[in-house]
Design a protein around this motif. Sequence first.
Motif, PDB file in Angstrom:
ATOM      1  N   GLY A  37       0.803  -1.234   0.000  1.00 31.29           N
ATOM      2  CA  GLY A  37       0.000   0.000   0.000  1.00 31.29           C
ATOM      3  C   GLY A  37       0.832   1.278   0.000  1.00 31.29           C
ATOM      4  O   GLY A  37       0.308   2.358   0.298  1.00 31.29           O
ATOM      5  N   LYS A  38       2.080   1.187  -0.395  1.00 30.21           N
ATOM      6  CA  LYS A  38       2.956   2.368  -0.406  1.00 30.21           C
ATOM      7  C   LYS A  38       2.394   3.475  -1.307  1.00 30.21           C
ATOM      8  O   LYS A  38       2.246   4.626  -0.875  1.00 30.21           O
ATOM      9  N   GLY A  39       2.102   3.106  -2.545  1.00 25.95           N
ATOM     10  CA  GLY A  39       1.616   4.097  -3.510  1.00 25.95           C
ATOM     11  C   GLY A  39       0.297   4.717  -3.070  1.00 25.95           C
ATOM     12  O   GLY A  39       0.095   5.936  -3.166  1.00 25.95           O
ATOM     13  N   CYS A  61       0.937   7.078  -0.251  1.00 28.52           N
ATOM     14  CA  CYS A  61       1.674   8.272  -0.722  1.00 28.52           C
ATOM     15  C   CYS A  61       0.700   9.271  -1.338  1.00 28.52           C
ATOM     16  O   CYS A  61       0.824  10.487  -1.116  1.00 28.52           O
ATOM     17  N   GLN A  62      -0.252   8.751  -2.091  1.00 27.50           N
ATOM     18  CA  GLN A  62      -1.245   9.638  -2.715  1.00 27.50           C
ATOM     19  C   GLN A  62      -1.984  10.456  -1.654  1.00 27.50           C
ATOM     20  O   GLN A  62      -2.205  11.647  -1.796  1.00 27.50           O
ATOM     21  N   LYS A  63      -2.330   9.784  -0.560  1.00 29.60           N
ATOM     22  CA  LYS A  63      -3.054  10.474   0.521  1.00 29.60           C
ATOM     23  C   LYS A  63      -2.152  11.500   1.217  1.00 29.60           C
ATOM     24  O   LYS A  63      -2.603  12.580   1.597  1.00 29.60           O
ATOM     25  N   ILE A  64      -0.896  11.147   1.372  1.00 26.19           N
ATOM     26  CA  ILE A  64       0.042  12.084   2.017  1.00 26.19           C
ATOM     27  C   ILE A  64       0.202  13.326   1.137  1.00 26.19           C
ATOM     28  O   ILE A  64       0.230  14.454   1.629  1.00 26.19           O
ATOM     29  N   VAL A  65       0.279  13.099  -0.172  1.00 27.23           N
ATOM     30  CA  VAL A  65       0.402  14.227  -1.107  1.00 27.23           C
ATOM     31  C   VAL A  65      -0.814  15.147  -0.975  1.00 27.23           C
ATOM     32  O   VAL A  65      -0.675  16.369  -0.856  1.00 27.23           O
ATOM     33  N   GLU A  66      -2.015  14.523  -0.982  1.00 26.17           N
ATOM     34  CA  GLU A  66      -3.248  15.326  -0.899  1.00 26.17           C
ATOM     35  C   GLU A  66      -3.308  16.127   0.403  1.00 26.17           C
ATOM     36  O   GLU A  66      -3.749  17.261   0.433  1.00 26.17           O
ATOM     37  N   THR A  67      -2.844  15.524   1.495  1.00 23.35           N
ATOM     38  CA  THR A  67      -2.995  16.170   2.800  1.00 23.35           C
ATOM     39  C   THR A  67      -1.819  17.076   3.165  1.00 23.35           C
ATOM     40  O   THR A  67      -2.018  18.118   3.782  1.00 23.35           O
ATOM     41  N   GLY A 118       0.979  17.801   0.896  1.00 21.60           N
ATOM     42  CA  GLY A 118       1.618  18.491  -0.222  1.00 21.60           C
ATOM     43  C   GLY A 118       3.040  18.092  -0.534  1.00 21.60           C
ATOM     44  O   GLY A 118       3.843  18.916  -0.944  1.00 21.60           O
ATOM     45  N   PHE A 119       3.365  16.813  -0.327  1.00 23.26           N
ATOM     46  CA  PHE A 119       4.706  16.350  -0.712  1.00 23.26           C
ATOM     47  C   PHE A 119       4.773  16.096  -2.217  1.00 23.26           C
ATOM     48  O   PHE A 119       3.750  15.909  -2.868  1.00 23.26           O
ATOM     49  N   LYS A 120       5.981  16.034  -2.742  1.00 21.63           N
ATOM     50  CA  LYS A 120       6.201  15.556  -4.109  1.00 21.63           C
ATOM     51  C   LYS A 120       6.450  14.051  -4.010  1.00 21.63           C
ATOM     52  O   LYS A 120       7.345  13.605  -3.291  1.00 21.63           O
ATOM     53  N   HIS A 121       5.629  13.261  -4.739  1.00 21.36           N
ATOM     54  CA  HIS A 121       5.734  11.812  -4.690  1.00 21.36           C
ATOM     55  C   HIS A 121       6.604  11.293  -5.832  1.00 21.36           C
ATOM     56  O   HIS A 121       6.286  11.529  -7.001  1.00 21.36           O
ATOM     57  N   LEU A 122       7.664  10.577  -5.490  1.00 18.19           N
ATOM     58  CA  LEU A 122       8.506   9.952  -6.512  1.00 18.19           C
ATOM     59  C   LEU A 122       8.524   8.446  -6.269  1.00 18.19           C
ATOM     60  O   LEU A 122       9.070   7.993  -5.263  1.00 18.19           O
ATOM     61  N   SER A 123       7.893   7.698  -7.175  1.00 14.72           N
ATOM     62  CA  SER A 123       7.923   6.246  -7.043  1.00 14.72           C
ATOM     63  C   SER A 123       9.072   5.716  -7.899  1.00 14.72           C
ATOM     64  O   SER A 123       9.099   5.928  -9.122  1.00 14.72           O
ATOM     65  N   ALA A 124      10.024   5.026  -7.257  1.00 14.04           N
ATOM     66  CA  ALA A 124      11.184   4.503  -7.994  1.00 14.04           C
ATOM     67  C   ALA A 124      10.721   3.548  -9.098  1.00 14.04           C
ATOM     68  O   ALA A 124      11.198   3.622 -10.239  1.00 14.04           O
ATOM     69  N   GLY A 125       9.773   2.671  -8.769  1.00 16.45           N
ATOM     70  CA  GLY A 125       9.270   1.721  -9.769  1.00 16.45           C
ATOM     71  C   GLY A 125       8.632   2.453 -10.948  1.00 16.45           C
ATOM     72  O   GLY A 125       8.820   2.082 -12.107  1.00 16.45           O
ATOM     73  N   GLU A 126       7.876   3.509 -10.631  1.00 14.41           N
ATOM     74  CA  GLU A 126       7.197   4.288 -11.671  1.00 14.41           C
ATOM     75  C   GLU A 126       8.219   4.982 -12.576  1.00 14.41           C
ATOM     76  O   GLU A 126       8.050   5.034 -13.798  1.00 14.41           O
ATOM     77  N   LEU A 127       9.288   5.511 -11.988  1.00 17.29           N
ATOM     78  CA  LEU A 127      10.328   6.171 -12.781  1.00 17.29           C
ATOM     79  C   LEU A 127      10.997   5.164 -13.723  1.00 17.29           C
ATOM     80  O   LEU A 127      11.292   5.472 -14.877  1.00 17.29           O
ATOM     81  N   LEU A 128      11.204   3.951 -13.222  1.00 19.93           N
ATOM     82  CA  LEU A 128      11.814   2.921 -14.076  1.00 19.93           C
ATOM     83  C   LEU A 128      10.852   2.507 -15.193  1.00 19.93           C
ATOM     84  O   LEU A 128      11.260   2.362 -16.352  1.00 19.93           O
ATOM     85  N   ARG A 129       9.573   2.373 -14.862  1.00 15.62           N
ATOM     86  CA  ARG A 129       8.580   2.005 -15.898  1.00 15.62           C
ATOM     87  C   ARG A 129       8.503   3.094 -16.966  1.00 15.62           C
ATOM     88  O   ARG A 129       8.367   2.814 -18.145  1.00 15.62           O
ATOM     89  N   ASN A 132      10.124  21.014  -1.906  1.00 22.20           N
ATOM     90  CA  ASN A 132      11.296  20.699  -1.097  1.00 22.20           C
ATOM     91  C   ASN A 132      10.972  19.591  -0.086  1.00 22.20           C
ATOM     92  O   ASN A 132      11.720  19.348   0.838  1.00 22.20           O
ATOM     93  N   LYS A 133       9.804  18.938  -0.307  1.00 19.34           N
ATOM     94  CA  LYS A 133       9.387  17.816   0.576  1.00 19.34           C
ATOM     95  C   LYS A 133       9.122  16.614  -0.324  1.00 19.34           C
ATOM     96  O   LYS A 133       8.225  16.667  -1.177  1.00 19.34           O
ATOM     97  N   PHE A 134       9.875  15.537  -0.139  1.00 19.55           N
ATOM     98  CA  PHE A 134       9.788  14.411  -1.069  1.00 19.55           C
ATOM     99  C   PHE A 134       9.387  13.115  -0.368  1.00 19.55           C
ATOM    100  O   PHE A 134       9.886  12.812   0.713  1.00 19.55           O
ATOM    101  N   LEU A 135       8.524  12.374  -1.065  1.00 17.91           N
ATOM    102  CA  LEU A 135       8.206  11.008  -0.659  1.00 17.91           C
ATOM    103  C   LEU A 135       8.862  10.120  -1.695  1.00 17.91           C
ATOM    104  O   LEU A 135       8.465  10.146  -2.870  1.00 17.91           O
ATOM    105  N   ILE A 136       9.853   9.357  -1.302  1.00 17.85           N
ATOM    106  CA  ILE A 136      10.531   8.487  -2.269  1.00 17.85           C
ATOM    107  C   ILE A 136      10.056   7.062  -1.991  1.00 17.85           C
ATOM    108  O   ILE A 136      10.447   6.423  -1.016  1.00 17.85           O
ATOM    109  N   ASP A 137       9.179   6.612  -2.864  1.00 16.92           N
ATOM    110  CA  ASP A 137       8.402   5.389  -2.672  1.00 16.92           C
ATOM    111  C   ASP A 137       9.115   4.203  -3.348  1.00 16.92           C
ATOM    112  O   ASP A 137       9.482   4.273  -4.516  1.00 16.92           O
ATOM    113  N   GLY A 138       9.314   3.127  -2.565  1.00 15.82           N
ATOM    114  CA  GLY A 138       9.960   1.936  -3.126  1.00 15.82           C
ATOM    115  C   GLY A 138      11.471   2.074  -3.230  1.00 15.82           C
ATOM    116  O   GLY A 138      12.108   1.427  -4.056  1.00 15.82           O
TER     117      GLY A 138
END
Length: 270
Positions: free
Chosen positions: A66-68, A71-77, A79-90, A132-138
């Motif tokens: 449930g990471k992704g 993360c979506q909920k954290i972004v909404e609440t 305001g972090f920038k969400h970076l999913s490592a798996g998504e960047l690779l895809r 300047n606030k990052f969530l680095i997922d995966g």
Amino acid sequence: MWRRVTSLSPVISTSKPASLDQAASGFKIWRSSFSTETPTLVKDGTTSFKERNPFITFVLGGPGSGKGTQCQKIVETFGFKHLSAGELLRREIDSNSEHWSQMLNTIKEGRIVPSEVTVRLIQQEMESSDSNKFLIDGFPRTEENRIAFEQLIGLEPNVVLFFDCPEEEMVKRVLNRNQGRVDDNIDTVKKRLKVFEILNLPVIDYYSKRGKLRKINAVGTEDEIFEKVRPIFSACDSVKLKRYLKTSRHLRPWKILPILYVSQSISVCQ
Ligand SMILES: Nc1ncnc2c1ncn2[C@@H]1O[C@H](COP(=O)(O)OP(=O)(O)OP(=O)(O)O)[C@@H](O)[C@H]1O
Ligand SMILES: Nc1ccn([C@@H]2O[C@H](COP(=O)(O)O)[C@@H](O)[C@H]2O)c(=O)n1
Ligand SMILES: [Mg+2]
């Protein structure tokens, strides 16, 4: 205009046996291309990314934990920038970038792409972001990932979230995900669980020993889990606010008191 600055640093090494590293990535050639130099991009006339003092959260957990979603909920609440490592690779695979077919095979096999590739993608996203606030997922998935981030970017996470979920539940969620991912099948999930256990748990243990880990029981509805996540970030906000208060002359105590109050509930997130 970017210029490249290099400084000497030790070769990236891990305490794992070489055979495990190889099993995790399958990219001997990429791995051996790791440089002994640490390049840092510095924008002419401005501060480096490191000097922006970003707030970094690593988000860890097994496949389908449930990471992704969180993360979506954290972004909404928050305001972090969400970076999913798996998504960047895809995304790299979809854009037919260099090594796309090796990356695709690695993901199909549930193995780990060499750290330099993943860290570069994360670095590009962070440096080009206004946030300047990052969530680095995966990420980091391995000790090598972790060390590469520290050496190439020169920063450590402020907080590490770990979504702790039973294997049976993770398998069920992945197989029901229905997003057309090449690794959402029972064979790859079994491999990913093995890789998680062998390579990711030591990273989780590392951050736990350093007091950075926030372990969250990931069983329950998405909203129930987010209620365990929320106080962590309310508290992070308050830490930043406390820092701000130390340095700022424009004190408005009535504006920050409610946030400081919420932060008292931090630490036990189970
Ligand atoms: N608490 C929950 N209860 C039930 N289903 C959930 C819950 N959280 C997420 N899901 C669903 O489970 C699936 C996996 O969730 P998600 O994609 O967030 O996991 P992930 O940890 O990012 O996985 P991966 O590492 O494979 O990317 C999704 O279909 C999502 O909608
Ligand atoms: N640090 C990482 C992260 C991911 N991968 C590869 O991508 C796959 C999917 O990752 P998700 O986070 O979206 O589940 C993963 O199984 C790895 O193959 C990686 O190599 N390194
Ligand atoms: Mg995900």
